[in-house]
Design a protein around this motif. Structure first.
Motif, short mmCIF file in Angstrom:
data_model
loop_
_atom_site.label_atom_id
_atom_site.label_comp_id
_atom_site.label_asym_id
_atom_site.label_seq_id
_atom_site.Cartn_x
_atom_site.Cartn_y
_atom_site.Cartn_z
N LEU A 1 0.82 -1.21 0.00
CA LEU A 1 0.00 0.00 0.00
C LEU A 1 0.86 1.26 0.00
N VAL A 2 2.07 1.16 0.52
CA VAL A 2 3.00 2.29 0.48
C VAL A 2 3.42 2.53 -0.97
N VAL A 3 3.72 1.44 -1.68
CA VAL A 3 4.09 1.54 -3.09
C VAL A 3 2.97 2.20 -3.88
N LYS A 4 1.74 1.75 -3.62
CA LYS A 4 0.59 2.29 -4.34
C LYS A 4 0.35 3.75 -4.00
N ASN A 5 0.27 4.07 -2.70
CA ASN A 5 -0.08 5.41 -2.27
C ASN A 5 0.95 6.46 -2.69
N GLN A 6 2.21 6.11 -2.63
CA GLN A 6 3.27 7.07 -2.94
C GLN A 6 3.69 7.04 -4.41
N THR B 1 12.72 2.65 8.52
CA THR B 1 13.45 3.90 8.76
C THR B 1 12.55 5.11 8.95
N ALA B 2 11.35 5.06 8.37
CA ALA B 2 10.41 6.17 8.50
C ALA B 2 9.00 5.60 8.68
N PRO B 3 8.77 4.87 9.76
CA PRO B 3 7.49 4.20 9.97
C PRO B 3 6.29 5.13 10.01
N GLU B 4 6.50 6.37 10.47
CA GLU B 4 5.39 7.31 10.52
C GLU B 4 4.89 7.65 9.11
N ARG B 5 5.83 7.85 8.20
CA ARG B 5 5.46 8.17 6.82
C ARG B 5 4.76 6.97 6.17
N ALA B 6 5.31 5.78 6.39
CA ALA B 6 4.71 4.57 5.82
C ALA B 6 3.30 4.37 6.37
N GLY C 1 -8.30 4.08 5.13
CA GLY C 1 -9.22 4.90 5.89
C GLY C 1 -8.99 4.80 7.39
N LEU C 2 -7.71 4.66 7.78
CA LEU C 2 -7.35 4.52 9.19
C LEU C 2 -6.48 5.70 9.62
N THR C 3 -6.44 5.95 10.91
CA THR C 3 -5.50 6.95 11.41
C THR C 3 -4.09 6.39 11.27
N PRO C 4 -3.10 7.25 11.16
CA PRO C 4 -1.72 6.76 11.07
C PRO C 4 -1.35 5.87 12.26
N GLU C 5 -1.90 6.20 13.43
CA GLU C 5 -1.59 5.41 14.63
C GLU C 5 -2.14 3.99 14.51
N GLU C 6 -3.39 3.87 14.04
CA GLU C 6 -3.99 2.56 13.89
C GLU C 6 -3.31 1.78 12.77
N ALA C 7 -2.96 2.48 11.70
CA ALA C 7 -2.27 1.82 10.59
C ALA C 7 -0.92 1.27 11.05
N ARG C 8 -0.23 2.04 11.88
CA ARG C 8 1.08 1.57 12.38
C ARG C 8 0.90 0.37 13.30
N ARG C 9 -0.17 0.38 14.08
CA ARG C 9 -0.43 -0.77 14.97
C ARG C 9 -0.68 -2.03 14.14
N LEU D 1 0.26 -2.56 11.06
CA LEU D 1 1.49 -2.90 10.37
C LEU D 1 2.41 -3.72 11.27
N SER D 2 2.42 -3.40 12.55
CA SER D 2 3.30 -4.10 13.49
C SER D 2 2.89 -5.56 13.70
N GLN D 3 1.69 -5.92 13.27
CA GLN D 3 1.23 -7.30 13.43
C GLN D 3 1.79 -8.22 12.36
N LEU D 4 2.46 -7.62 11.36
CA LEU D 4 3.03 -8.38 10.27
C LEU D 4 4.55 -8.39 10.35
N VAL D 5 5.16 -9.36 9.69
CA VAL D 5 6.61 -9.41 9.57
C VAL D 5 6.94 -9.12 8.11
N LEU D 6 7.67 -8.01 7.85
CA LEU D 6 8.06 -7.63 6.50
C LEU D 6 9.53 -7.95 6.29
N LEU D 7 9.87 -8.39 5.10
CA LEU D 7 11.23 -8.79 4.78
C LEU D 7 11.79 -7.96 3.62
#
Length: 347
Positions: A54-59, A257-262, A271-279, A281-287
């Motif tokens: 979604l970062v790739v798409k949005n940005q 490196t920039a989790p707030e921006r992601a 359609g989520l707040t950045p805080e909820e989106a970050r929460r 995101l933390s439930q996943l493991v990205l490689l």
């Protein structure tokens, strides 16, 4: 679990309609768009999952890397639907769970695509939630449980039932997409559901998590969201695949490196707040791309990673549930790992 042949027919029809609506003028790999002579059209299937895709798409990271290409993002509700769209020739690249990809590589589908990326290792973002009064997986006997058939959630539901000693046939499993499952939950039509975020968050407001995909992974039943590319497109447009992998890798790096921006980008897409989106995101493991080239994942040319064995294990399980006709030879899954494409993008 009764077979539903009409569903596949309906989905194929829907996928063809979707392709026409998206403005595609041909089904061949990398066909140029009729309205932009000479431009390569890249059709990407994505899902509402809080990962770096979604970062790739949005940005617009891929659009920036390929200014001369026409990039089209099409949203799907599940990996099963993505498989149908690939069969219909509607998409070139896409995200699907490890269970749908396993089915795609097995008979009767035998989809000519390969795994080119691991979007995430599924953790607490996918779980089995039940109504109050249901305290364990064993309590689901005779209950109605919703999940999207052919998805990683479906695979995990069957794994959870088996681990608890519950025959899948003893549970009334209903094929519903996440949002439909939420509606059924609110109406009181179902007793439990195995789904993913953001719908999962809605269910947990008044439901209880019985088991998550993170727990099942510890029990030897790991699942993941995978990026696939059709063999034809990968052969015809290797430069596009390379750019796509690099864009995904750039987005993964940003989550570190920039989790707030992601998180802001992911939140905007969901359609989520950045805080909820970050929460979430933390439930996943990205490689990263280099991590994915390790032996536990995709591997390298001449040395396919353990993901191939994991997919075959899933095929064995799905065959036991009569979800696939046969278990392909291990070499099928080894060849389905796009190690050449990954190596090219990381060199």
């Amino acid at each position: 679990m009764p077979a539903r042949p009409s569903r596949r027919t309906l989905l194929l029809s829907a996928a063809v309609t979707l392709a026409l609506a998206a403005g595609t003028t041909a089904c061949g790999a990398g066909d140029t768009d009729g309205g932009s002579a000479g431009r390569v059209t890249v059709r990407i299937a994505y899902q509402a999952i809080p990962n770096a895709d979604l970062v790739v798409k949005n940005q617009g990271l891929l659009e920036k890397a390929l200014p001369d290409a026409e990039v089209k993002w099409v949203k799907f509700e599940s990996g099963g639907d993505v498989n149908t769209a690939v069969i219909a020739g509607s998409v070139d690249l896409g995200l699907a769970g490890s269970s749908p990809v396993t089915k795609g590589l097995s008979a009767p589908l035998d989809i000519p695509y390969k795994v080119v990326w691991i979007h995430d290792l599924i953790g607490d973002n996918e779980a089995l939630v039940a109504k109050p009064g249901i305290g364990s997986v064993k309590d689901l006997v005779g209950k109605k449980v919703a999940t999207p058939f052919g998805s990683t959630a479906h695979y995990s539901l069957l794994a959870a039932l088996t681990a608890a000693g519950v025959e899948p046939s003893a549970v009334k499993t209903i094929d519903l997409q996440p949002q439909d499952a939420l509606a059924a939950w609110k109406r009181g039509d179902i007793d439990a559901a195995y789904v993913w975020t953001p719908t999962l968050g809605e269910l947990t407001r008044d439901g209880k998590v019985l088991i998550s995909s993170r727990e099942l992974a510890r029990q030897g039943k790991p699942t993941a969201d995978l990026g696939v590319v059709t063999n034809a497109f990968a052969k015809k447009h290797p430069e596009v695949v390379t750019a796509w992998i690099k864009a995904q890798d750039q987005a993964v790096a940003q989550t570190r490196t920039a989790p707030e921006r992601a998180a802001k980008s992911i939140g905007a897409e969901l359609g989520l707040t950045p805080e909820e989106a970050r929460r979430q995101l933390s439930q996943l493991v990205l490689l990263s791309a280099r991590e994915q080239a390790g032996p536990d994942y995709l591997g390298t040319p001449g040395a396919p990673g353990k993901l191939a064995a994991n997919l075959r294990d899933a095929a064995v399980f799905l065959k036991g549930q009569k979800a696939v006709d046969a278990v392909p030879d291990a070499s099928v899954f080894g060849r389905a790992l796009a190690v050449e494409e990954l190596a090219r993008a990381t060199n």
